[in-house]
Design a protein around this motif. Structure first.
Motif, PDB file in Angstrom:
ATOM      1  N   VAL A  50       2.068   6.334   6.664  1.00 20.83           N
ATOM      2  CA  VAL A  50       1.245   5.263   7.234  1.00 20.83           C
ATOM      3  C   VAL A  50       0.086   4.926   6.295  1.00 20.83           C
ATOM      4  O   VAL A  50      -0.228   3.750   6.062  1.00 20.83           O
ATOM      5  CB  VAL A  50       0.729   5.662   8.623  1.00 20.83           C
ATOM      6  N   ARG A  51      -0.551   5.949   5.749  1.00 25.62           N
ATOM      7  CA  ARG A  51      -1.657   5.702   4.818  1.00 25.62           C
ATOM      8  C   ARG A  51      -1.184   4.924   3.598  1.00 25.62           C
ATOM      9  O   ARG A  51      -1.866   3.999   3.127  1.00 25.62           O
ATOM     10  CB  ARG A  51      -2.294   7.021   4.379  1.00 25.62           C
ATOM     11  N   VAL A  54      -0.736   1.260   4.572  1.00 29.91           N
ATOM     12  CA  VAL A  54      -2.006   0.561   4.794  1.00 29.91           C
ATOM     13  C   VAL A  54      -2.759   0.366   3.482  1.00 29.91           C
ATOM     14  O   VAL A  54      -3.312  -0.703   3.217  1.00 29.91           O
ATOM     15  CB  VAL A  54      -2.866   1.337   5.809  1.00 29.91           C
ATOM     16  N   MET A  57      -1.245  -2.478   1.154  1.00 32.36           N
ATOM     17  CA  MET A  57      -1.256  -3.881   1.570  1.00 32.36           C
ATOM     18  C   MET A  57      -2.249  -4.763   0.820  1.00 32.36           C
ATOM     19  O   MET A  57      -1.886  -5.833   0.358  1.00 32.36           O
ATOM     20  CB  MET A  57      -1.492  -3.974   3.074  1.00 32.36           C
ATOM     21  N   SER A  89       5.000  -2.063   0.997  1.00 33.60           N
ATOM     22  CA  SER A  89       3.823  -2.750   1.531  1.00 33.60           C
ATOM     23  C   SER A  89       2.998  -3.438   0.448  1.00 33.60           C
ATOM     24  O   SER A  89       2.401  -4.490   0.691  1.00 33.60           O
ATOM     25  CB  SER A  89       2.933  -1.765   2.291  1.00 33.60           C
ATOM     26  N   LEU A 118       4.026  -4.007   7.569  1.00 35.77           N
ATOM     27  CA  LEU A 118       3.620  -2.641   7.883  1.00 35.77           C
ATOM     28  C   LEU A 118       4.751  -1.883   8.569  1.00 35.77           C
ATOM     29  O   LEU A 118       5.059  -0.737   8.208  1.00 35.77           O
ATOM     30  CB  LEU A 118       2.379  -2.674   8.775  1.00 35.77           C
TER      31      LEU A 118
END
Length: 340
Positions: A50-51, A54, A57, A89, A118
């Motif tokens: 997830v990091r 993010v 992006m 991403s 995402l």
């Protein structure tokens, strides 16, 4: 004359936001060292995936330009899942493409594009993380992808940020050189679609999972940056395709390319490549189908939203931004004015 008028209208609408996006990209380049990325992306669990999604992006990298950074992060200790998540991403959206999407396609499409990228990055990163580690292969030359597509090795350095001036030099030289030709091609194609394709022509082929899958299959092998894909998607939407199909193109086109697939295979193996392709295809289609369903149920109209946003800036500011972009995109003029 109609084609020229439509092309100029789209260019004027996009110019201020593209200029702002380039400035922000330069700031990110100046103040975000790669060593910090390696620390944030360490590990192999869901949190690191997830990091990585993010963090990737806002970074101003195209599909080809993201490859050297992703490979360096992987060889520096990042797991297969976070590496894949970052590789999706980063080119999928950026500060410039988010601003362009808000103006050309409306704020709703911008938000859904970010969420879709995402989700695609996280799901694909999780699935690739389950594949077996491939045996180490020969080192991939960082210039191999860029020699094919004219990109620059944006993140070859791993030291401290090199300062504001260097960041802006990167944004208005390397990055602008990478996207300028694609942006012009995207604007031209958007103008042609708006001018020559009646809105009901593509509408007959729009809607349903088959049309969404076709758009994903077309977008996956393309090499088109996120910013350049935006006016093309806007032209397609105005020509009659569904918002979900436009979203699938915005997701599938920028996040992968033949160069990305080739290097992914050499670095992570055939199993990871197969999972990557299947996941990108399925997730982008499902995101597009969900968006089409939500649009029908809620009665949203992204085209009307975009027209409202386009009226926010004064006309003189649009002309000024377009003139600045045109000047700095010409290398001899840029060298004389800015020194790089």
């Amino acid at each position: 004359m109609t084609l020229i008028t439509e092309l100029l209208h789209i260019a004027l609408t996009a110019a201020p936001w593209l200029l702002l996006g380039l400035v922000i990209a330069g700031l990110i380049k100046a103040w975000l060292p790669e060593t910090l990325l390696q620390r944030w992306m360490g590990g192999r669990g869901l949190g690191s995936i997830v990091r990585a999604a993010v963090i990737g992006m806002p970074l101003p990298l195209c599909s080809c330009g993201a490859i050297p950074t992703a490979i360096a992060l992987h060889r520096g200790g990042a797991g297969r899942g976070p590496t894949t998540s970052f590789l999706i991403s980063t080119p999928g959206v950026g500060v410039d493409s988010i601003l362009l999407t808000s103006v050309l396609l409306g704020p709703l499409m911008a938000v859904v594009r970010v969420v879709g990228a995402l989700v695609t990055a996280i799901v694909t990163g999780l699935l690739v993380g389950f594949t077996r580690d491939a045996e180490a292969v020969a080192l991939v030359a960082k210039s191999g992808c860029c020699s094919s597509h004219g990109c620059h090795d944006h993140h070859a350095d791993t030291g401290e940020p090199s300062g504001l001036k260097a960041g802006l030099r990167y944004a208005f030289s390397d990055l602008l050189d990478d996207i300028s030709a694609w942006m012009f091609a995207g604007l031209l194609l958007a103008g042609v679609l708006v001018t020559l394709v009646p809105p009901d022509t593509l509408a007959r082929f729009s809607g349903g999972l088959l049309a969404l899958m076709l758009m994903a299959v077309v977008g996956i092998p393309l090499y088109i940056c996120a910013a350049a894909a935006t006016p093309v998607a806007a032209g397609l939407l105005l020509a009659g395709i569904s918002p979900g199909m436009a979203l699938v193109f915005l997701l599938a086109g920028p996040i992968t390319s033949l160069a990305t697939l080739a290097i992914l295979r050499r670095e992570l193996g055939n199993a990871a490549l197969a999972v990557y392709l299947a996941s990108v295809l399925i997730v982008t289609v499902l995101v597009g189908w969900s968006f089409d369903t939500a649009v029908r149920m809620a009665g949203w109209n992204p085209v009307e939203q975009a027209s409202q946003v386009q009226e926010l800036l004064p006309h003189w500011l649009e002309w000024l931004a377009l003139a600045v972009l045109a000047l700095v995109a010409i290398r001899p003029v840029r060298r004389r004015l800015l020194g790089f």
